[in-house]
Structures are given as C-alpha cells and as structure tokens.
Motif scaffolding. Structure first.
Motif, PDB file in Angstrom:
ATOM      1  N   LEU A   1       0.962  -1.278   0.124  1.00  0.00           N
ATOM      2  CA  LEU A   1      -0.146  -0.049  -0.315  1.00  0.00           C
ATOM      3  C   LEU A   1       0.760   1.363   0.141  1.00  0.00           C
ATOM      4  CD1 LEU A   1      -2.459  -1.131   2.940  1.00  0.00           C
ATOM      5  CD2 LEU A   1      -2.244  -1.762   0.110  1.00  0.00           C
ATOM      6  N   GLU A   2       0.388   2.503  -0.674  1.00  0.00           N
ATOM      7  CA  GLU A   2       1.173   3.947  -0.922  1.00  0.00           C
ATOM      8  C   GLU A   2      -0.568   4.263   0.550  1.00  0.00           C
ATOM      9  OE1 GLU A   2       3.030   4.855  -0.966  1.00  0.00           O
ATOM     10  OE2 GLU A   2       4.375   2.712  -1.918  1.00  0.00           O
ATOM     11  N   THR A   3       0.299   4.990   0.684  1.00  0.00           N
ATOM     12  CA  THR A   3      -1.335   6.043   2.395  1.00  0.00           C
ATOM     13  C   THR A   3      -0.830   6.922   1.907  1.00  0.00           C
ATOM     14  OG1 THR A   3       0.002   5.251   4.003  1.00  0.00           O
ATOM     15  CG2 THR A   3      -0.937   3.653   3.370  1.00  0.00           C
ATOM     16  N   THR A   4      -1.625   8.434   2.881  1.00  0.00           N
ATOM     17  CA  THR A   4      -1.684   9.598   3.765  1.00  0.00           C
ATOM     18  C   THR A   4      -0.304   9.850   4.635  1.00  0.00           C
ATOM     19  OG1 THR A   4      -3.384   9.442   4.615  1.00  0.00           O
ATOM     20  CG2 THR A   4      -3.742  10.415   2.459  1.00  0.00           C
ATOM     21  N   GLY A   5       0.157   8.450   5.350  1.00  0.00           N
ATOM     22  CA  GLY A   5       0.722   8.769   6.467  1.00  0.00           C
ATOM     23  C   GLY A   5       0.968   7.235   6.874  1.00  0.00           C
ATOM     24  N   LEU A   6       1.579   7.400   7.769  1.00  0.00           N
ATOM     25  CA  LEU A   6       1.652   6.615   9.041  1.00  0.00           C
ATOM     26  C   LEU A   6       0.263   5.534  10.209  1.00  0.00           C
ATOM     27  CD1 LEU A   6       5.677   6.834   9.524  1.00  0.00           C
ATOM     28  CD2 LEU A   6       4.837   5.988   7.459  1.00  0.00           C
ATOM     29  N   ALA A   7      -0.486   6.767  10.041  1.00  0.00           N
ATOM     30  CA  ALA A   7      -1.158   6.617  10.887  1.00  0.00           C
ATOM     31  C   ALA A   7      -1.862   4.871  10.335  1.00  0.00           C
ATOM     32  CB  ALA A   7      -1.667   7.226  11.076  1.00  0.00           C
ATOM     33  N   ARG A   8      -2.579   4.024  11.548  1.00  0.00           N
ATOM     34  CA  ARG A   8      -3.205   3.022  10.725  1.00  0.00           C
ATOM     35  C   ARG A   8      -4.982   3.695  11.042  1.00  0.00           C
ATOM     36  NH1 ARG A   8      -2.453  -1.422  16.110  1.00  0.00           N
ATOM     37  NH2 ARG A   8      -0.586  -1.926  16.022  1.00  0.00           N
ATOM     38  N   THR A   9      -4.588   4.829  11.094  1.00  0.00           N
ATOM     39  CA  THR A   9      -6.255   5.307   9.574  1.00  0.00           C
ATOM     40  C   THR A   9      -5.809   6.373   8.570  1.00  0.00           C
ATOM     41  OG1 THR A   9      -6.167   7.229  11.598  1.00  0.00           O
ATOM     42  CG2 THR A   9      -7.726   5.285  11.980  1.00  0.00           C
TER      43      THR A   9
ATOM     44  N   PHE B   1       2.068  -1.936   9.648  1.00  0.00           N
ATOM     45  CA  PHE B   1       1.278  -1.252   9.581  1.00  0.00           C
ATOM     46  C   PHE B   1       0.700  -1.075   7.989  1.00  0.00           C
ATOM     47  CE2 PHE B   1       1.293   1.889   6.193  1.00  0.00           C
ATOM     48  CZ  PHE B   1       1.037   2.965   6.594  1.00  0.00           C
ATOM     49  N   ASP B   2       0.896  -2.005   7.358  1.00  0.00           N
ATOM     50  CA  ASP B   2      -0.465  -2.899   5.366  1.00  0.00           C
ATOM     51  C   ASP B   2      -0.825  -3.021   6.121  1.00  0.00           C
ATOM     52  OD1 ASP B   2       1.567  -2.418   3.073  1.00  0.00           O
ATOM     53  OD2 ASP B   2       2.667  -2.511   5.187  1.00  0.00           O
ATOM     54  N   VAL B   3      -1.411  -4.332   7.147  1.00  0.00           N
ATOM     55  CA  VAL B   3      -2.381  -5.016   7.504  1.00  0.00           C
ATOM     56  C   VAL B   3      -3.580  -4.443   8.381  1.00  0.00           C
ATOM     57  CG1 VAL B   3      -2.744  -6.865   8.637  1.00  0.00           C
ATOM     58  CG2 VAL B   3      -1.330  -7.033   7.299  1.00  0.00           C
ATOM     59  N   PRO B   4      -2.805  -3.499   9.860  1.00  0.00           N
ATOM     60  CA  PRO B   4      -3.838  -2.872  10.047  1.00  0.00           C
ATOM     61  C   PRO B   4      -4.546  -1.482   9.251  1.00  0.00           C
ATOM     62  CG  PRO B   4      -2.043  -2.931  11.430  1.00  0.00           C
ATOM     63  CD  PRO B   4      -1.284  -3.391   9.722  1.00  0.00           C
TER      64      PRO B   4
ATOM     65  N   ASP C   1      -6.293 -16.057   4.327  1.00  0.00           N
ATOM     66  CA  ASP C   1      -6.072 -17.270   5.804  1.00  0.00           C
ATOM     67  C   ASP C   1      -5.177 -16.738   6.569  1.00  0.00           C
ATOM     68  OD1 ASP C   1      -8.062 -19.116   4.682  1.00  0.00           O
ATOM     69  OD2 ASP C   1      -5.759 -20.432   3.992  1.00  0.00           O
ATOM     70  N   GLY C   2      -3.965 -16.149   5.771  1.00  0.00           N
ATOM     71  CA  GLY C   2      -3.353 -15.434   6.825  1.00  0.00           C
ATOM     72  C   GLY C   2      -2.392 -14.509   6.036  1.00  0.00           C
ATOM     73  N   PHE C   3      -1.505 -14.314   6.640  1.00  0.00           N
ATOM     74  CA  PHE C   3      -0.253 -13.520   6.098  1.00  0.00           C
ATOM     75  C   PHE C   3       1.418 -13.667   6.290  1.00  0.00           C
ATOM     76  CE2 PHE C   3      -3.730 -10.923   7.897  1.00  0.00           C
ATOM     77  CZ  PHE C   3      -4.942  -9.983   6.923  1.00  0.00           C
ATOM     78  N   VAL C   4       2.341 -13.169   5.271  1.00  0.00           N
ATOM     79  CA  VAL C   4       3.477 -13.430   6.276  1.00  0.00           C
ATOM     80  C   VAL C   4       3.665 -12.381   6.044  1.00  0.00           C
ATOM     81  CG1 VAL C   4       5.414 -14.394   5.401  1.00  0.00           C
ATOM     82  CG2 VAL C   4       2.994 -16.087   5.376  1.00  0.00           C
ATOM     83  N   ASP C   5       4.732 -11.889   7.262  1.00  0.00           N
ATOM     84  CA  ASP C   5       5.703 -10.710   6.848  1.00  0.00           C
ATOM     85  C   ASP C   5       6.832 -11.658   6.595  1.00  0.00           C
ATOM     86  OD1 ASP C   5       7.060  -8.583   7.689  1.00  0.00           O
ATOM     87  OD2 ASP C   5       5.595  -7.602   8.844  1.00  0.00           O
TER      88      ASP C   5
END
Length: 287
Positions: free
Chosen positions: A13-21, A104-107, A127-131
């Motif tokens: 993801l690319e986002t507008t910031g570093l917050a989970r929202t 980050f990305d998941v939240p 089913d799940g994730f791998v970091d």
C-alpha cells in the motif's frame, strides 16, 4: 496455516501517512506473472512529504503520478477490485505477503475494509499473512538494514523505484525468488487472519478507554504503556474512579491486580497502584 496449498500473493500500500487510519492512495499485488494496481482517491489531503515520496498528487479532483494523470477510483471500488484479484484463478486459500505488513499495511487495510463494510468478503478469501521483514532477518542474517530498498541493493545489487506500490511488489517478488525461503521459514513468520483481526478489533474498542485516561497521563501519574495496558484490559477512567470511591486504595489494588488467566489484569506494581490511588484521593480533597 496451510502454507503448502495456499496461493501466495504479495501486496503493498501507499498511504497518506503512517497512522493506522491513513487513507490508501495506491494498492498493488502480484502473483506469478499476474499483477494488480489501483490508484485510490483519498478523502483526506495528501501531505507534502507524501507527495514528494510517492509522486502522487491531486489537482482538480484528478490524480497524477509523477505528473502523469492516472485513473483513480474510490476506496470501495478499489478494495472490491483487489478482492476480485485475490479470488481469481479459483483459489480457495490465499496468504498475503508483504514487507513490514504486520505493524502497518495490515492494520491500514483492516481499517479501510471495515470502513467500507466489506471485511467479511476479505475474510472469505484470505487465511493469513507472512511478514517478509522478519523473514529476511531469518534467511539473510547479519545485514545492517532490512529495509526493502537496502535488501534489493545488497542482494541483487540494483536499485528500483521505491514508494510505488506496484514497483514495490515486483521488487519483493524478485527478492523472495532470490532468497528462496523454505516453507518452514515462511510459517515461522506467518500470522493468521483470525487472530490478527481479533487483536485489531480489540484495539479499536479499547481506544475510547485509553482516551478517558488522559487526566492520569497529563499529570504523569501513569505512562503511556500503563494506560494502554489499562485500556486493553477493558478498564476506563470511570472504572478506576468508581473503584476508589467504593474502597479507596484497596479498590484500585483489587481492580488492577485481579487475576485473569493466571496473570494480573493490569499490574501488581505498588508504585503504580499508590500513584493512581493518591490521584483520586487528592481529587476528592480538592472537591
């Protein structure tokens, strides 16, 4: 997690910031030779630093990436297209890979899915994730930095256009092919959707409790860490206040030391218990 049978898809993801929202600006994914890339029109302004890092900007309700206009959709449309990509090729089991996604990305993704009311559709597909951040620490030990750009430079002796979600997933795919981690290594750095979503929802529910503890935080009666522990236990400022009103210091001690699954609900620290009890006692004296 059935890693051997799962469809492994890399996403970013690319986002507008570093917050989970933070608002999602771009979501990309790749599986084999098939990739997905969608630009998202955010409902919040793009900060100057983010515009500089990603090359993404909005002008007159149009999105530009490095000064080239790109097609952009609303968040619900973008996430729905992403879910369609995940379920393509008749896959019934998907594991999402990504770099530093657990923190980050998941939240951020969870927050967006819940806001759009399509979390159930995501749960049906994943089913799940791998970091891959801790994964590379395991399979490529001893590096000074495990940022994706540093890994790419160190392992492949190349550079790439970072902070572009599509280029990031392509780069990560190459890194994984190069290091070729075993299934056991992947499993060690996996986390299930169910447990992660449960923790996320619990955290969302505890936020109002943590906000209520601001009087204790502002006067440095408790630390941010202690406030989080109190809130995560389901306690708010009013619960502590009521406990003290009823039984004074003993009430505070009882509620914080209450046993849950063999452990204290919050703490057994005499210093913390005394500090909170003194706060409420002083408040009573001043009233």
């Amino acid at each position: 997690m059935p890693m051997t049978k799962a469809k492994e898809i890399i996403f970013d993801l690319e986002t507008t910031g570093l917050a989970r929202t933070s608002h999602i600006l771009q979501i990309a994914a790749i599986k084999g030779e098939h990739n997905f890339n969608e630009y998202i029109l955010p409902k919040a302004p793009i900060p100057p630093k983010v515009r500089e890092l990603t090359g993404i900007r909005i002008e007159a309700k149009k999105m530009y990436h490095h000064d080239k206009e790109v097609k952009a959709v609303n968040i619900t449309t973008g996430l729905t297209s992403f879910l369609d990509f995940l379920s393509s090729n008749n896959s019934t089991s998907v594991v999402l890979f990504g770099h530093n996604i657990k923190k980050f990305d998941v939240p951020v993704l969870f927050h967006a899915l819940l806001s759009c009311g399509i979390m159930e559709k995501f749960v049906e597909r994943v089913d799940g994730f791998v970091d891959t951040l801790p994964l590379f620490k395991l399979v490529e030990p001893g590096l000074s930095s495990y940022s994706q750009t540093n890994l790419f430079k160190h392992l492949l002796d190349e550079a790439y256009e970072a902070h572009d979600a599509l280029q990031d997933v392509i780069a990560l795919q190459r890194l994984l092919c190069h290091s070729n981690p075993t299934t056991a290594d992947k499993v060690k750095n996996s986390f299930s959707l169910a447990s992660t979503l449960e923790r996320f929802l619990h955290c969302q529910q505890s936020k109002p409790c943590e906000s209520s503890l601001s009087p204790l935080l502002h006067q440095k009666i408790i630390t941010k860490r202690t406030a989080s522990k109190i809130a995560n236990s389901g306690l708010c400022f009013q619960h502590l206040q009521l406990a003290h009103t009823r039984e004074g210091r003993q009430g505070i001690e009882d509620i914080l030391k209450e046993q849950f699954r063999g452990k204290p609900r919050v703490t057994t620290s005499k210093r913390i218990i005394d500090a909170i009890a003194d706060f409420f006692q002083n408040a009573l004296a001043e009233s």
